[in-house]
Design an enzyme around this catalytic site. Structure first.
Site, PDB file in Angstrom:
ATOM      1  N   GLU A  96      -5.309  -4.985  -3.678  1.00 59.36           N
ATOM      2  CA  GLU A  96      -4.504  -5.765  -2.707  1.00 59.36           C
ATOM      3  C   GLU A  96      -5.517  -6.970  -2.202  1.00 59.36           C
ATOM      4  O   GLU A  96      -4.973  -7.585  -1.754  1.00 59.36           O
ATOM      5  CB  GLU A  96      -4.482  -4.680  -1.674  1.00 59.36           C
ATOM      6  CG  GLU A  96      -3.100  -3.909  -1.868  1.00 59.36           C
ATOM      7  CD  GLU A  96      -1.892  -4.679  -1.463  1.00 59.36           C
ATOM      8  OE1 GLU A  96      -1.885  -5.559  -0.342  1.00 59.36           O
ATOM      9  OE2 GLU A  96      -0.890  -4.580  -2.155  1.00 59.36           O
ATOM     10  N   SER A 151      -9.765  -2.403  -3.777  1.00 59.20           N
ATOM     11  CA  SER A 151      -8.158  -2.482  -4.090  1.00 59.20           C
ATOM     12  C   SER A 151      -7.793  -3.899  -4.640  1.00 59.20           C
ATOM     13  O   SER A 151      -8.154  -4.897  -4.220  1.00 59.20           O
ATOM     14  CB  SER A 151      -7.577  -2.115  -2.823  1.00 59.20           C
ATOM     15  OG  SER A 151      -6.212  -2.356  -3.122  1.00 59.20           O
ATOM     16  N   TYR A 203      -4.425  -4.454   5.617  1.00 63.14           N
ATOM     17  CA  TYR A 203      -5.052  -3.584   4.912  1.00 63.14           C
ATOM     18  C   TYR A 203      -6.172  -4.358   3.915  1.00 63.14           C
ATOM     19  O   TYR A 203      -7.339  -4.045   3.535  1.00 63.14           O
ATOM     20  CB  TYR A 203      -4.183  -2.837   3.978  1.00 63.14           C
ATOM     21  CG  TYR A 203      -4.593  -2.008   2.852  1.00 63.14           C
ATOM     22  CD1 TYR A 203      -5.388  -0.870   3.161  1.00 63.14           C
ATOM     23  CD2 TYR A 203      -4.571  -2.254   1.706  1.00 63.14           C
ATOM     24  CE1 TYR A 203      -5.725  -0.016   2.134  1.00 63.14           C
ATOM     25  CE2 TYR A 203      -5.014  -1.710   0.695  1.00 63.14           C
ATOM     26  CZ  TYR A 203      -5.631  -0.531   0.754  1.00 63.14           C
ATOM     27  OH  TYR A 203      -6.360   0.226  -0.108  1.00 63.14           O
TER      28      TYR A 203
HETATM   29  P1  NAP Z   1      -4.634   8.591   0.604  1.00 63.81           P
HETATM   30  O1  NAP Z   1      -3.956   9.409  -0.371  1.00 63.81           O
HETATM   31  O2  NAP Z   1      -3.961   7.737   1.487  1.00 63.81           O
HETATM   32  O3  NAP Z   1      -5.938   9.524   1.209  1.00 63.81           O
HETATM   33  C1  NAP Z   1      -6.688   8.661   2.059  1.00 63.81           C
HETATM   34  C2  NAP Z   1      -7.894   9.677   2.584  1.00 63.81           C
HETATM   35  O4  NAP Z   1      -8.503   9.122   3.753  1.00 63.81           O
HETATM   36  C3  NAP Z   1      -7.129  11.300   3.181  1.00 63.81           C
HETATM   37  O5  NAP Z   1      -7.980  12.086   2.873  1.00 63.81           O
HETATM   38  C4  NAP Z   1      -7.411  10.852   4.741  1.00 63.81           C
HETATM   39  O6  NAP Z   1      -7.608  12.351   5.407  1.00 63.81           O
HETATM   40  C5  NAP Z   1      -8.709  10.153   4.782  1.00 63.81           C
HETATM   41  N1  NAP Z   1      -8.958   9.274   6.266  1.00 63.81           N
HETATM   42  C6  NAP Z   1      -8.275   8.326   6.647  1.00 63.81           C
HETATM   43  N2  NAP Z   1      -8.872   8.068   7.850  1.00 63.81           N
HETATM   44  C7  NAP Z   1      -9.859   8.726   8.264  1.00 63.81           C
HETATM   45  C8  NAP Z   1     -11.070   8.879   8.802  1.00 63.81           C
HETATM   46  N3  NAP Z   1     -10.747   7.945  10.014  1.00 63.81           N
HETATM   47  N4  NAP Z   1     -11.836   9.779   8.680  1.00 63.81           N
HETATM   48  C9  NAP Z   1     -11.972  10.424   7.576  1.00 63.81           C
HETATM   49  N5  NAP Z   1     -10.986  10.364   6.493  1.00 63.81           N
HETATM   50  C10 NAP Z   1      -9.808   9.567   6.819  1.00 63.81           C
HETATM   51  O7  NAP Z   1      -5.432   7.290  -0.484  1.00 63.81           O
HETATM   52  P2  NAP Z   1      -5.713   7.607  -2.019  1.00 63.81           P
HETATM   53  O8  NAP Z   1      -4.523   6.881  -2.690  1.00 63.81           O
HETATM   54  O9  NAP Z   1      -6.320   8.670  -2.551  1.00 63.81           O
HETATM   55  O10 NAP Z   1      -6.748   6.212  -2.037  1.00 63.81           O
HETATM   56  C11 NAP Z   1      -8.127   6.678  -2.213  1.00 63.81           C
HETATM   57  C12 NAP Z   1      -8.765   5.312  -1.828  1.00 63.81           C
HETATM   58  O11 NAP Z   1      -8.676   4.454  -2.885  1.00 63.81           O
HETATM   59  C13 NAP Z   1      -8.519   4.526  -0.432  1.00 63.81           C
HETATM   60  O12 NAP Z   1      -9.389   4.045   0.385  1.00 63.81           O
HETATM   61  C14 NAP Z   1      -7.353   3.664  -0.763  1.00 63.81           C
HETATM   62  O13 NAP Z   1      -7.198   2.536   0.027  1.00 63.81           O
HETATM   63  C15 NAP Z   1      -8.117   3.227  -2.085  1.00 63.81           C
HETATM   64  N6  NAP Z   1      -7.407   2.589  -3.051  1.00 63.81           N
HETATM   65  C16 NAP Z   1      -6.168   3.429  -3.588  1.00 63.81           C
HETATM   66  C17 NAP Z   1      -5.341   2.828  -4.700  1.00 63.81           C
HETATM   67  C18 NAP Z   1      -4.115   3.460  -5.080  1.00 63.81           C
HETATM   68  O14 NAP Z   1      -3.308   3.083  -5.776  1.00 63.81           O
HETATM   69  N7  NAP Z   1      -4.122   4.891  -4.838  1.00 63.81           N
HETATM   70  C19 NAP Z   1      -5.722   1.509  -5.360  1.00 63.81           C
HETATM   71  C20 NAP Z   1      -6.928   0.822  -4.781  1.00 63.81           C
HETATM   72  C21 NAP Z   1      -7.644   1.300  -3.842  1.00 63.81           C
HETATM   73  P3  NAP Z   1      -6.187  12.711   5.919  1.00 63.81           P
HETATM   74  O15 NAP Z   1      -5.840  13.825   4.885  1.00 63.81           O
HETATM   75  O16 NAP Z   1      -6.591  13.515   7.300  1.00 63.81           O
HETATM   76  O17 NAP Z   1      -5.131  12.039   6.265  1.00 63.81           O
HETATM   77  O1  G4F Z   2       3.714   1.823  -3.470  1.00 62.64           O
HETATM   78  P1  G4F Z   2       3.267   0.715  -2.663  1.00 62.64           P
HETATM   79  O2  G4F Z   2       3.462   1.048  -1.174  1.00 62.64           O
HETATM   80  O3  G4F Z   2       2.054   0.073  -2.945  1.00 62.64           O
HETATM   81  P2  G4F Z   2       0.885  -0.930  -2.500  1.00 62.64           P
HETATM   82  O4  G4F Z   2       1.366  -1.744  -1.241  1.00 62.64           O
HETATM   83  O5  G4F Z   2       0.885  -1.905  -3.964  1.00 62.64           O
HETATM   84  O6  G4F Z   2      -0.499  -0.554  -2.085  1.00 62.64           O
HETATM   85  C1  G4F Z   2      -1.127   0.819  -2.736  1.00 62.64           C
HETATM   86  O7  G4F Z   2      -1.672  -0.083  -3.878  1.00 62.64           O
HETATM   87  C2  G4F Z   2      -2.871  -0.554  -3.645  1.00 62.64           C
HETATM   88  C3  G4F Z   2      -3.621  -1.211  -4.749  1.00 62.64           C
HETATM   89  O8  G4F Z   2      -3.027  -2.474  -5.177  1.00 62.64           O
HETATM   90  C4  G4F Z   2      -3.804   0.504  -2.917  1.00 62.64           C
HETATM   91  F1  G4F Z   2      -4.830  -0.416  -2.364  1.00 62.64           F
HETATM   92  C5  G4F Z   2      -3.039   0.682  -1.493  1.00 62.64           C
HETATM   93  O9  G4F Z   2      -3.874   1.580  -0.769  1.00 62.64           O
HETATM   94  C6  G4F Z   2      -1.779   1.502  -2.292  1.00 62.64           C
HETATM   95  O10 G4F Z   2      -2.126   2.580  -2.725  1.00 62.64           O
HETATM   96  O11 G4F Z   2       4.299  -0.510  -2.676  1.00 62.64           O
HETATM   97  C7  G4F Z   2       4.275  -1.202  -4.005  1.00 62.64           C
HETATM   98  C8  G4F Z   2       5.323  -2.321  -4.135  1.00 62.64           C
HETATM   99  C9  G4F Z   2       5.238  -3.421  -3.176  1.00 62.64           C
HETATM  100  O12 G4F Z   2       5.443  -4.377  -3.594  1.00 62.64           O
HETATM  101  C10 G4F Z   2       6.382  -3.238  -2.149  1.00 62.64           C
HETATM  102  O13 G4F Z   2       6.925  -4.123  -1.335  1.00 62.64           O
HETATM  103  O14 G4F Z   2       6.590  -1.510  -4.175  1.00 62.64           O
HETATM  104  C11 G4F Z   2       7.383  -2.630  -3.067  1.00 62.64           C
HETATM  105  N1  G4F Z   2       8.477  -1.636  -2.574  1.00 62.64           N
HETATM  106  C12 G4F Z   2       9.828  -1.818  -2.712  1.00 62.64           C
HETATM  107  N2  G4F Z   2      10.492  -0.910  -1.813  1.00 62.64           N
HETATM  108  C13 G4F Z   2       8.444  -0.387  -1.892  1.00 62.64           C
HETATM  109  C14 G4F Z   2       9.609  -0.100  -1.307  1.00 62.64           C
HETATM  110  N3  G4F Z   2       7.142   0.113  -1.297  1.00 62.64           N
HETATM  111  C15 G4F Z   2       6.970   1.061  -0.545  1.00 62.64           C
HETATM  112  N4  G4F Z   2       6.238   1.764  -0.217  1.00 62.64           N
HETATM  113  N5  G4F Z   2       8.498   1.596   0.081  1.00 62.64           N
HETATM  114  C16 G4F Z   2       9.580   0.941  -0.481  1.00 62.64           C
HETATM  115  O15 G4F Z   2      10.764   1.477  -0.186  1.00 62.64           O
END
Ligand code: NAP
Ligand code: G4F
Length: 329
Positions: free
Chosen positions: A128, A126, A150
């Site tokens: 992050e 990520s 995280y």
């Molecule tokens: P998400 O929607 O939160 O999905 C997370 C998945 O992990 C769900 O299927 C959840 O299952 C499963 N999970 C959680 N704990 C588990 C455990 N103990 N054992 C087995 N499965 C478990 O996340 P996403 O947005 O699809 O992201 C996918 C991956 O990419 C994550 O690793 C996230 O950290 C990473 N990532 C995401 C972003 C982004 O912007 N979306 C960016 C960079 C990296 P349940 O349905 O049962 O909760």
């Molecule tokens: O949408 P966010 O919660 O995403 P964040 O923290 O960037 O993390 C996501 O992206 C990561 C990749 O860079 C992944 F690894 C991670 O698993 C996840 O998918 O927040 C985005 C931004 C932050 O700066 C937060 O402070 O939006 C700002 N924000 C402002 N108001 C808010 C809010 N975020 C959330 N969730 N809720 C608010 O009300």
């Protein structure tokens, strides 16, 4: 078992897992997904194609269950997408976040090492990890400075992936993905929180949405574009790590403006800043440079930031309208 290529996805019920499963099915794979036991099913995102999947029960916190699943399925490719992925929760549950998001990666890698070292492995790293970014834009060479439990857990997941590649010769890659969103995004993440709220406000169900830091900047892309990059990384001749990003950055405020504007609303009339959504330590600016992926993988995004926000707002409006219709029927 068939002769088709087999892929195992952890986190298949999440946003990315569901899009990746669809892509792999389209590419002719047998797709198997790890689901964890819960009192209610979380299959909403995979419902439309669930009959084409094999679902197996395991948990990233349980080593033996991961070894059993790999022994049973014998996949060619493993995509480790499972994580505790919501940044604010990582301050409330830092130990759980470390167990799943950091050590969970080692458990999957250990299962591969024990069962079959030929399995190709993708780790969902990520942006992050860049946290308090040491340079802009961020590349594969930028130093990490995570700002949340995280982010710290993801840094561990990244390095253990690199370490198993170097220690055991595994085909293990780390995809450093910047934020990617879609209509399947969880409601707690800011983009979906905003488009969902805008749709409800448009339909008269609510009047405001409470947000945290509107100034923070993210490099946002479309999840469907980003899962294509995951697959491409596992099709290369040699394993390597790649940044995947849109190479643009926008504030949360800009995103609100596009979403509300698109639904014919003025965002300043409805967005309220609330201290409870500020974080103990913020990541203020993320901006990726995906030049390496564009050159070596031939990857590029197809959906722009503006198109993304509008398609999410449209999807939420349609969903809210359907709910209202169903409730009044
Ligand atoms: P998400 O929607 O939160 O999905 C997370 C998945 O992990 C769900 O299927 C959840 O299952 C499963 N999970 C959680 N704990 C588990 C455990 N103990 N054992 C087995 N499965 C478990 O996340 P996403 O947005 O699809 O992201 C996918 C991956 O990419 C994550 O690793 C996230 O950290 C990473 N990532 C995401 C972003 C982004 O912007 N979306 C960016 C960079 C990296 P349940 O349905 O049962 O909760
Ligand atoms: O949408 P966010 O919660 O995403 P964040 O923290 O960037 O993390 C996501 O992206 C990561 C990749 O860079 C992944 F690894 C991670 O698993 C996840 O998918 O927040 C985005 C931004 C932050 O700066 C937060 O402070 O939006 C700002 N924000 C402002 N108001 C808010 C809010 N975020 C959330 N969730 N809720 C608010 O009300």
């Amino acid at each position: 078992m068939t002769d088709k290529r087999r892929a195992l996805i952890t986190g298949i019920t999440g946003q990315d897992g569901s899009y990746l499963a669809e892509l792999l099915l389209d590419n002719g794979y047998d797709v198997c997904g790890v689901v964890r036991r819960s009192s209610t099913e979380t299959f909403e995102r995979i419902m439309d194609f669930k009959s084409r999947l094999t679902l197996v029960q395991a948990d990233l916190t349980d080593q033996v269950s991961m070894i059993d699943v790999l022994s049973e399925i014998r996949p060619h490719e493993v995509y480790n997408l499972a994580a505790q992925s919501f940044v604010p929760t990582s301050w409330k549950q830092p130990i759980l976040t470390g167990d799943v998001t950091a050590l969970g990666v080692t458990r999957v890698l250990e299962a591969i090492r024990v069962v079959d070292k030929g399995i190709r492995f993708y780790q969902a790293s990520s942006s992050e990890m860049f946290g308090h970014a040491q340079e802009t834009p961020q590349t594969e060479r930028t130093q990490f400075y995570p700002r949340s439990p995280y982010g710290v857990a993801k840094v561990y997941g990244h390095w253990i992936t690199v370490n198993y590649r170097e220690s055991y010769g595994l085909f293990a890659v780390s995809g450093i993905l910047f934020n990617h969103e879609s209509p399947r995004r969880g409601l707690e993440f800011v983009t979906r929180k905003v488009t969902h709220a805008a749709a409800r406000i448009k339909m008269g169900l609510e009047s405001e949405v409470r947000l945290g830091n509107l100034k923070s900047k993210r490099d946002w892309g479309f999840a469907k574009d980003y899962v294509r990059a995951m697959w491409l990384m596992l099709q290369q001749d040699t394993p390597d790590d790649y940044v995947i990003s849109s190479d643009e950055t926008h504030t949360v405020g800009e995103m609100c403006e596009i979403a509300f504007d698109h639904l014919g609303l003025k965002w300043q009339d409805h967005v309220r800043v609330a201290p409870e959504f500020y974080r103990p330590a913020e990541v203020h600016l993320l901006l990726g440079c995906s030049a390496k992926a564009r050159e070596k993988l031939g990857w590029q995004p197809e959906v722009s930031f503006e198109q993304l926000v509008k398609l999410m707002a449209d999807a939420d409006l349609a969903r809210v309208q359907r709910q209202i219709k169903n409730e009044s029927a």
